[in-house]
Scaffold this motif. Structure first.
Motif, PDB file in Angstrom:
ATOM      1  N   PHE A 102      -9.065   4.123  11.290  1.00 53.97           N
ATOM      2  CA  PHE A 102      -8.515   4.722  10.088  1.00 53.97           C
ATOM      3  C   PHE A 102      -9.504   5.700   9.481  1.00 53.97           C
ATOM      4  O   PHE A 102     -10.714   5.469   9.498  1.00 53.97           O
ATOM      5  CB  PHE A 102      -8.166   3.637   9.060  1.00 53.97           C
ATOM      6  N   ARG A 117     -16.763  -5.462   7.159  1.00 58.44           N
ATOM      7  CA  ARG A 117     -15.318  -5.243   7.093  1.00 58.44           C
ATOM      8  C   ARG A 117     -14.719  -5.551   8.458  1.00 58.44           C
ATOM      9  O   ARG A 117     -15.252  -5.133   9.489  1.00 58.44           O
ATOM     10  CB  ARG A 117     -15.027  -3.804   6.689  1.00 58.44           C
ATOM     11  N   TRP A 174      -4.428  -2.780   7.687  1.00 54.25           N
ATOM     12  CA  TRP A 174      -5.278  -3.486   6.741  1.00 54.25           C
ATOM     13  C   TRP A 174      -6.570  -3.972   7.403  1.00 54.25           C
ATOM     14  O   TRP A 174      -6.551  -4.472   8.532  1.00 54.25           O
ATOM     15  CB  TRP A 174      -4.523  -4.700   6.174  1.00 54.25           C
ATOM     16  N   CYS A 181       0.859  -1.181   0.000  1.00 57.65           N
ATOM     17  CA  CYS A 181       0.000   0.000   0.000  1.00 57.65           C
ATOM     18  C   CYS A 181       0.891   1.225   0.000  1.00 57.65           C
ATOM     19  O   CYS A 181       1.616   1.470   0.973  1.00 57.65           O
ATOM     20  CB  CYS A 181      -0.899   0.002   1.226  1.00 57.65           C
ATOM     21  N   TYR A 231      -8.328  -3.921   2.245  1.00 60.95           N
ATOM     22  CA  TYR A 231      -8.261  -2.462   2.182  1.00 60.95           C
ATOM     23  C   TYR A 231      -7.133  -1.952   3.069  1.00 60.95           C
ATOM     24  O   TYR A 231      -7.022  -2.342   4.236  1.00 60.95           O
ATOM     25  CB  TYR A 231      -9.572  -1.839   2.645  1.00 60.95           C
ATOM     26  N   CYS A 232      -6.366  -1.057   2.524  1.00 58.63           N
ATOM     27  CA  CYS A 232      -5.336  -0.365   3.288  1.00 58.63           C
ATOM     28  C   CYS A 232      -5.940   0.883   3.904  1.00 58.63           C
ATOM     29  O   CYS A 232      -6.768   1.555   3.288  1.00 58.63           O
ATOM     30  CB  CYS A 232      -4.193   0.008   2.345  1.00 58.63           C
ATOM     31  N   GLY A 233      -5.516   1.195   5.125  1.00 57.65           N
ATOM     32  CA  GLY A 233      -6.014   2.385   5.779  1.00 57.65           C
ATOM     33  C   GLY A 233      -4.926   3.100   6.558  1.00 57.65           C
ATOM     34  O   GLY A 233      -3.863   2.537   6.839  1.00 57.65           O
ATOM     35  N   SER A 270      -2.362  -3.843  11.960  1.00 54.79           N
ATOM     36  CA  SER A 270      -1.955  -2.446  11.874  1.00 54.79           C
ATOM     37  C   SER A 270      -0.577  -2.263  12.493  1.00 54.79           C
ATOM     38  O   SER A 270      -0.090  -3.114  13.235  1.00 54.79           O
ATOM     39  CB  SER A 270      -2.969  -1.530  12.543  1.00 54.79           C
ATOM     40  N   SER A 306      -8.491   7.317   6.325  1.00 53.14           N
ATOM     41  CA  SER A 306      -8.191   7.307   4.897  1.00 53.14           C
ATOM     42  C   SER A 306      -8.124   5.858   4.447  1.00 53.14           C
ATOM     43  O   SER A 306      -7.577   5.014   5.160  1.00 53.14           O
ATOM     44  CB  SER A 306      -6.858   8.002   4.618  1.00 53.14           C
ATOM     45  N   TRP A 307      -8.650   5.622   3.245  1.00 59.11           N
ATOM     46  CA  TRP A 307      -8.734   4.251   2.754  1.00 59.11           C
ATOM     47  C   TRP A 307      -8.299   4.156   1.298  1.00 59.11           C
ATOM     48  O   TRP A 307      -8.492   5.093   0.520  1.00 59.11           O
ATOM     49  CB  TRP A 307     -10.167   3.735   2.855  1.00 59.11           C
TER      50      TRP A 307
END
Length: 116
Positions: A103, A43, A34, A22, A93-95, A48, A105-106
């Motif tokens: 998080f 989700r 993640w 990411c 998903y990365c955050g 992290s 921002s994604w």
């Protein structure tokens, strides 16, 4: 506004490995990590890592199989996934955010499919 771009997803057989990446559009002095979402499910948190990399947290379902790391020089966080199981199939998903599991921002997500 930071942009996060995931890569490295794909199709792999059970027992195999994948490494997700990411890349952030700018340097982030924040926690990164993640989450994943399987079809029909909510989700869920995966792993992290703190800004310094000294603090990592994993969900019980991936502990011992997945390893999270980051390279702040490249503004990138990684997720090494070993001993993959069919139940690991999901969009990953990365955050990034202010807390180890929070998080703001994604990324857009990357598909991981593990065949049995």
């Amino acid at each position: 506004q930071v942009q996060l771009v995931e890569s490295g997803g794909g199709l792999v057989q059970a027992g195999g490995s994948l490494k997700l990446s990411c890349a952030a559009s700018k340097q982030l002095f924040s926690n990164m990590g993640w989450f994943r979402q399987a079809p029909g499910k909510e989700r869920e948190f995966v792993a992290s890592i703190s800004w310094t990399g000294t603090n990592t947290v994993y969900s019980d379902s991936v502990k011992g199989r997945f390893t999270i790391s980051r390279d702040n020089g490249k503004n990138t966080v990684y997720l090494q996934m070993n001993s993959l199981k069919p139940e690991d199939t999901a969009v990953y998903y990365c955050g990034a955010g202010p807390a180890i599991r929070y998080f703001v921002s994604w990324g857009q997500g990357t598909q991981v499919t593990v065949s049995s």
